[in-house]
Design an enzyme around this catalytic site. Structure first.
Site, PDB file in Angstrom:
ATOM      1  N   GLU A 161       0.775  -1.311  -0.231  1.00  0.00           N
ATOM      2  CA  GLU A 161      -0.043  -0.212  -0.033  1.00  0.00           C
ATOM      3  C   GLU A 161       0.985   0.995   0.065  1.00  0.00           C
ATOM      4  O   GLU A 161       0.483   2.292  -0.553  1.00  0.00           O
ATOM      5  CB  GLU A 161      -0.887  -0.110   1.023  1.00  0.00           C
ATOM      6  CG  GLU A 161      -1.893   1.100   0.980  1.00  0.00           C
ATOM      7  CD  GLU A 161      -3.266   0.716   2.226  1.00  0.00           C
ATOM      8  OE1 GLU A 161      -3.585  -0.562   2.422  1.00  0.00           O
ATOM      9  OE2 GLU A 161      -3.919   1.378   2.572  1.00  0.00           O
ATOM     10  N   GLU A 164       2.158   1.765  -3.342  1.00  0.00           N
ATOM     11  CA  GLU A 164       0.983   2.087  -4.373  1.00  0.00           C
ATOM     12  C   GLU A 164       0.728   3.682  -4.008  1.00  0.00           C
ATOM     13  O   GLU A 164       0.599   4.457  -5.184  1.00  0.00           O
ATOM     14  CB  GLU A 164      -0.406   1.389  -3.867  1.00  0.00           C
ATOM     15  CG  GLU A 164      -1.401   1.487  -4.845  1.00  0.00           C
ATOM     16  CD  GLU A 164      -2.670   0.826  -4.410  1.00  0.00           C
ATOM     17  OE1 GLU A 164      -2.635  -0.069  -3.606  1.00  0.00           O
ATOM     18  OE2 GLU A 164      -3.658   1.073  -5.246  1.00  0.00           O
ATOM     19  N   CYS A 181      -8.559  -2.009   3.937  1.00  0.00           N
ATOM     20  CA  CYS A 181      -8.278  -3.008   4.985  1.00  0.00           C
ATOM     21  C   CYS A 181      -9.571  -3.533   5.507  1.00  0.00           C
ATOM     22  O   CYS A 181      -9.748  -4.610   5.988  1.00  0.00           O
ATOM     23  CB  CYS A 181      -7.362  -2.750   6.072  1.00  0.00           C
ATOM     24  SG  CYS A 181      -5.837  -2.086   5.632  1.00  0.00           S
ATOM     25  N   SER A 201      -7.506   1.661  -2.318  1.00  0.00           N
ATOM     26  CA  SER A 201      -6.234   1.006  -2.571  1.00  0.00           C
ATOM     27  C   SER A 201      -6.609  -0.601  -3.345  1.00  0.00           C
ATOM     28  O   SER A 201      -7.467  -1.128  -3.030  1.00  0.00           O
ATOM     29  CB  SER A 201      -5.508   0.862  -1.517  1.00  0.00           C
ATOM     30  OG  SER A 201      -4.435  -0.192  -1.669  1.00  0.00           O
ATOM     31  N   LYS A 240     -15.445  -9.656   8.159  1.00  0.00           N
ATOM     32  CA  LYS A 240     -14.312 -10.434   7.584  1.00  0.00           C
ATOM     33  C   LYS A 240     -14.768 -11.811   6.999  1.00  0.00           C
ATOM     34  O   LYS A 240     -14.333 -12.289   6.178  1.00  0.00           O
ATOM     35  CB  LYS A 240     -13.286 -10.682   8.629  1.00  0.00           C
ATOM     36  CG  LYS A 240     -12.383  -9.418   8.817  1.00  0.00           C
ATOM     37  CD  LYS A 240     -11.272  -9.207   7.682  1.00  0.00           C
ATOM     38  CE  LYS A 240     -10.588  -7.941   8.089  1.00  0.00           C
ATOM     39  NZ  LYS A 240      -9.930  -7.446   6.715  1.00  0.00           N
ATOM     40  N   GLU A 243     -15.903 -10.977   3.779  1.00  0.00           N
ATOM     41  CA  GLU A 243     -14.556 -10.852   2.756  1.00  0.00           C
ATOM     42  C   GLU A 243     -14.222 -12.070   2.375  1.00  0.00           C
ATOM     43  O   GLU A 243     -13.687 -12.323   1.165  1.00  0.00           O
ATOM     44  CB  GLU A 243     -13.786  -9.830   3.554  1.00  0.00           C
ATOM     45  CG  GLU A 243     -12.521  -9.567   2.774  1.00  0.00           C
ATOM     46  CD  GLU A 243     -11.434  -8.775   3.702  1.00  0.00           C
ATOM     47  OE1 GLU A 243     -11.073  -7.705   3.254  1.00  0.00           O
ATOM     48  OE2 GLU A 243     -10.818  -9.451   4.667  1.00  0.00           O
ATOM     49  N   GLU A 248     -13.477 -13.075  -5.598  1.00  0.00           N
ATOM     50  CA  GLU A 248     -12.310 -12.600  -6.182  1.00  0.00           C
ATOM     51  C   GLU A 248     -11.046 -13.040  -5.203  1.00  0.00           C
ATOM     52  O   GLU A 248      -9.890 -12.751  -5.596  1.00  0.00           O
ATOM     53  CB  GLU A 248     -12.268 -11.320  -6.499  1.00  0.00           C
ATOM     54  CG  GLU A 248     -12.655  -9.873  -5.354  1.00  0.00           C
ATOM     55  CD  GLU A 248     -13.943  -9.844  -5.156  1.00  0.00           C
ATOM     56  OE1 GLU A 248     -15.092 -10.726  -5.314  1.00  0.00           O
ATOM     57  OE2 GLU A 248     -14.370  -8.712  -5.141  1.00  0.00           O
ATOM     58  N   CYS A 385     -10.505  -1.807  14.644  1.00  0.00           N
ATOM     59  CA  CYS A 385     -10.829  -2.972  15.174  1.00  0.00           C
ATOM     60  C   CYS A 385     -11.002  -3.397  16.521  1.00  0.00           C
ATOM     61  O   CYS A 385     -11.511  -4.582  16.813  1.00  0.00           O
ATOM     62  CB  CYS A 385      -9.793  -4.004  14.139  1.00  0.00           C
ATOM     63  SG  CYS A 385      -9.247  -3.427  12.472  1.00  0.00           S
TER      64      CYS A 385
END
Lengths: 460, 183
Positions: A161, A164, A181, A201, A240, A243, A248, A385
């Site tokens: 990141e 990037e 994230c 990102s 999560k 996710e 993908e 978190c």
């Protein structure tokens, strides 16, 4: 999966609507005094409703559905004695238990930074107790073959990141850049602000980077194939789970993370195995995918990704050593914090947001073309978190703030106590780039560690 | 009448949202040890006030610490007594006969199973009710926990004083206005 992850038990819901007040996306609908419904197209699965709900199954009342049936529906182990609340998440507990019971399974587990400052609370230790050593020992004793760490992947995320961001700043690309994230934040952007998806990102979250690395590099180290590895993530987060099941997220050729346990579900697993958490020895996570820096561990708190990214990006851009690595300005509990960092050639303007509602005015401005920053970190949950929907639930609302503060303080304490505190100084990170990945944003890391977020339609 | 009437906790149904935090706070306050998280609670929640929901109203009901308490009078073994301006239940003396449960006009008494110690499989069924968090520093836990300030610790002497002042002020203002109008 999205439609069934967070639920409200209408037999237990009294309709107090405190869940609706805490929901950042107004996904909870219903009348005062009546059972509430979750609008699944709006829900970002952050689980804050699960944390605030105090409508519980009273021993003095009779319910149509018996307790053991409710527990099965919630995927809870039968031996759990705790009260059941109206708002809950379904879990991966039975799936993981079955795999651990299978002697032939080759399991790899990762553990998010926020879990080590909270799990002990489920065993009666003080709020925010810091227990990485006992956590690693517990994961080993419940039967995982390899006890790895999401913190390692958080360091990896910073490498990618950070690179990037530098690329977007120097060579051109969509700015401002958003962190990716937090899966609830990503889901929110995809569903509510599809026109802003390009700002995210392209990095996968640490959970997904770890999952991919386990089934590629980790499998290679252990002489097994990706299909033999069962990869489990222990997360403070309910989203999560969603996710991990995104189509993908299969760069290894298989679903990179097979199952996600929340902090609370891991506590069930430890209790069910009859492990006395208090007397566990201090052990370390396995090498090399369990070695981490202080930057990796602060991912668990709001502002942590930003601070970790700056620790690396500053040195990437200026080639100078960053001496004062504790960036107090990005820490704190306000919904929005801004800092400007002098990089010599330019001033890097950053924004840190905790609580999705605080992100909305910024996004609205961005749509109007008003954006005076380059990089924004957003965490859906109020303290990052550490306050996630899968963390230990406080019995009383009065303890929530204290738990967030103590978990946060322990996170920073852990960072301060670690010898390596910048992601790019992590020796295991250096090694993985040398031996396996090549370079940040290189061909292999692009294939394994990045993704394309897309505009999702509720009907699809 | 002296100012030594029993105090009690009263709920305001116009403020109560029915969240049950009061019940949880009550149950937690009466545990033997400090428990903060749901997962570390290895016992059922046994509150001493009870959320009641009807189509018209939502509020918790608990012991009013009656002056001529029917429960006290009904108890055949004198397990319920007035002590320090409260009606207190001596659980160790209770035989679980449920007379108090029948006598209480508020339904504020429950019968609960109590284990004499952690290892014992035997248990006694005893009566349980609000003790106004006797011995707790911060007063009744339910009052402190309510997110909508629907619960109030009613101190009779202060309550009466307050109401008298309110009534006097209102009447005084009315008379002033009336006189002004009359010229």
């Amino acid at each position: 999966m999205k439609h069934s992850l967070i639920k409200i038990d209408d037999e237990l819901c009294t309709g107090c609507r405190r869940c609706a007040a805490v929901c950042p996306v107004d996904a909870i609908e219903g009348k005062q005094g009546q059972p509430q419904m979750i609008h699944s197209d709006k829900c970002v699965m952050c689980g804050q409703c699960v944390q605030i709900c105090s409508g519980y199954a009273s021993l003095f009342e009779e319910y149509e559905t018996p307790r053991d049936q409710k527990m099965r529906e919630r995927h809870m182990p039968p031996a759990v004695n705790e009260p059941l609340f109206a708002a809950y998440h379904t879990g991966d507990y039975p799936k993981v238990k079955a795999v651990l019971d299978n002697q032939n399974a080759y399991t790899m587990v990762q553990c998010a930074p926020a879990v080590r400052v909270a799990i002990a609370e489920e065993f009666g230790l003080p709020l925010g107790s810091l227990v990485p050593g006992k956590l690693a020992a517990a994961l080993r004793r419940v039967g995982f073959s390899r006890v790895y760490d999401t913190n390692f992947a958080a360091d990896l995320t910073i490498m990618e990141e950070g690179a990037e961001l530098v690329q977007r700043l120097t060579k051109g690309g969509t700015l401002p850049m958003f962190t990716s994230c937090c899966p609830a934040w990503v889901t929110f952007i995809e569903t509510r602000y599809p026109e802003l998806v390009k700002h995210l990102s392209s990095c996968k979250s640490p959970q997904q980077m770890a999952g991919t690395m386990f089934k590629t590099y980790g499998a290679q180290l252990d002489g097994v194939t990706a299909d033999q590895v069962y990869s489990v993530a222990v997360m403070p987060c309910t989203c999560k789970k969603f996710e991990a099941e995104r189509p993908e997220m299969n760069s290894s050729g298989y679903q990179d993370v097979d199952a996600v346990l929340t902090t609370r579900e891991l506590a069930y697993l430890i209790k069910e195995a009859g492990i006395d958490f208090h007397s566990l020895p201090e052990e370390s996570f396995d090498n090399p995918l369990g070695i981490y820096s202080g930057a990796g561990t602060i991912f668990g708190v709001t502002g942590g990704v930003m601070e970790a990214a700056i620790r690396t990006a500053y040195e990437m851009i200026t080639s100078k050593k960053l001496d004062n690595i504790e960036l107090i300005q990005v820490r704190g509990s306000q919904g929005r914090r801004q800092i400007v960092l002098d990089l010599g050639t330019m001033k890097l303007k950053t924004v840190v947001v905790s609580g999705l509602k605080h992100a909305v005015p910024i996004l609205e401005n961005l749509k109007k073309g008003i954006a005076d920053f380059h990089f924004m970190e957003v965490m859906t949950c109020p303290a990052g978190c550490v306050s996630g929907g899968g963390q230990p639930k406080m019995l009383l609302p009065v303890d929530c703030l204290a738990s967030h503060q103590r978990r946060t303080a322990s996170t920073y304490q852990h960072d301060a106590e670690l010898l390596v505190r910048k992601s790019h100084d992590n020796p295991a990170i250096k090694a993985i780039y040398q031996e396996f990945l090549g370079e940040p944003l290189g061909h292999k890391s692009h294939k394994l560690l990045h993704t394309h977020y897309h505009v999702s339609h509720p009907d699809h | 009448m002296k100012n030594d009437l029993n105090a009690f906790v009263a709920a305001d149904p116009s403020k109560c949202i029915g969240c049950r935090v009061c019940e949880i706070a009550c149950a937690v306050a009466h545990l033997d040890k400090t428990v903060k998280t749901v997962g570390s609670l290895n016992a059922p929640l046994l509150p001493r006030l009870y959320l009641v929901k009807t189509p018209e109203t939502t509020m918790p009901v608990q012991c009013r610490h009656c002056e001529d308490a029917p429960c006290v009078k009904s108890c055949p073994v004198s397990a319920i007594n007035r002590r320090d301006n409260k009606i207190m239940m001596a659980e160790q003396r209770c035989i679980g006969c449920k007379s108090c449960l029948l006598a209480c006009p508020f339904g504020a008494i429950e019968l609960i199973a109590v284990c004499p110690d952690d290892r014992s499989r035997d248990y006694n069924v005893v009566a349980s009710k609000c003790d106004l968090c006797s011995g707790k520093l911060n007063g009744p836990a339910c009052v402190a926990a309510c997110p909508s300030q629907a619960l109030r610790y009613v101190n009779i002497a202060e309550e009466r004083k307050c109401r008298q002042l309110h009534a006097a002020t209102k009447a005084g203002n009315f008379i002033k206005e009336f006189r002004a109008r009359e010229g």
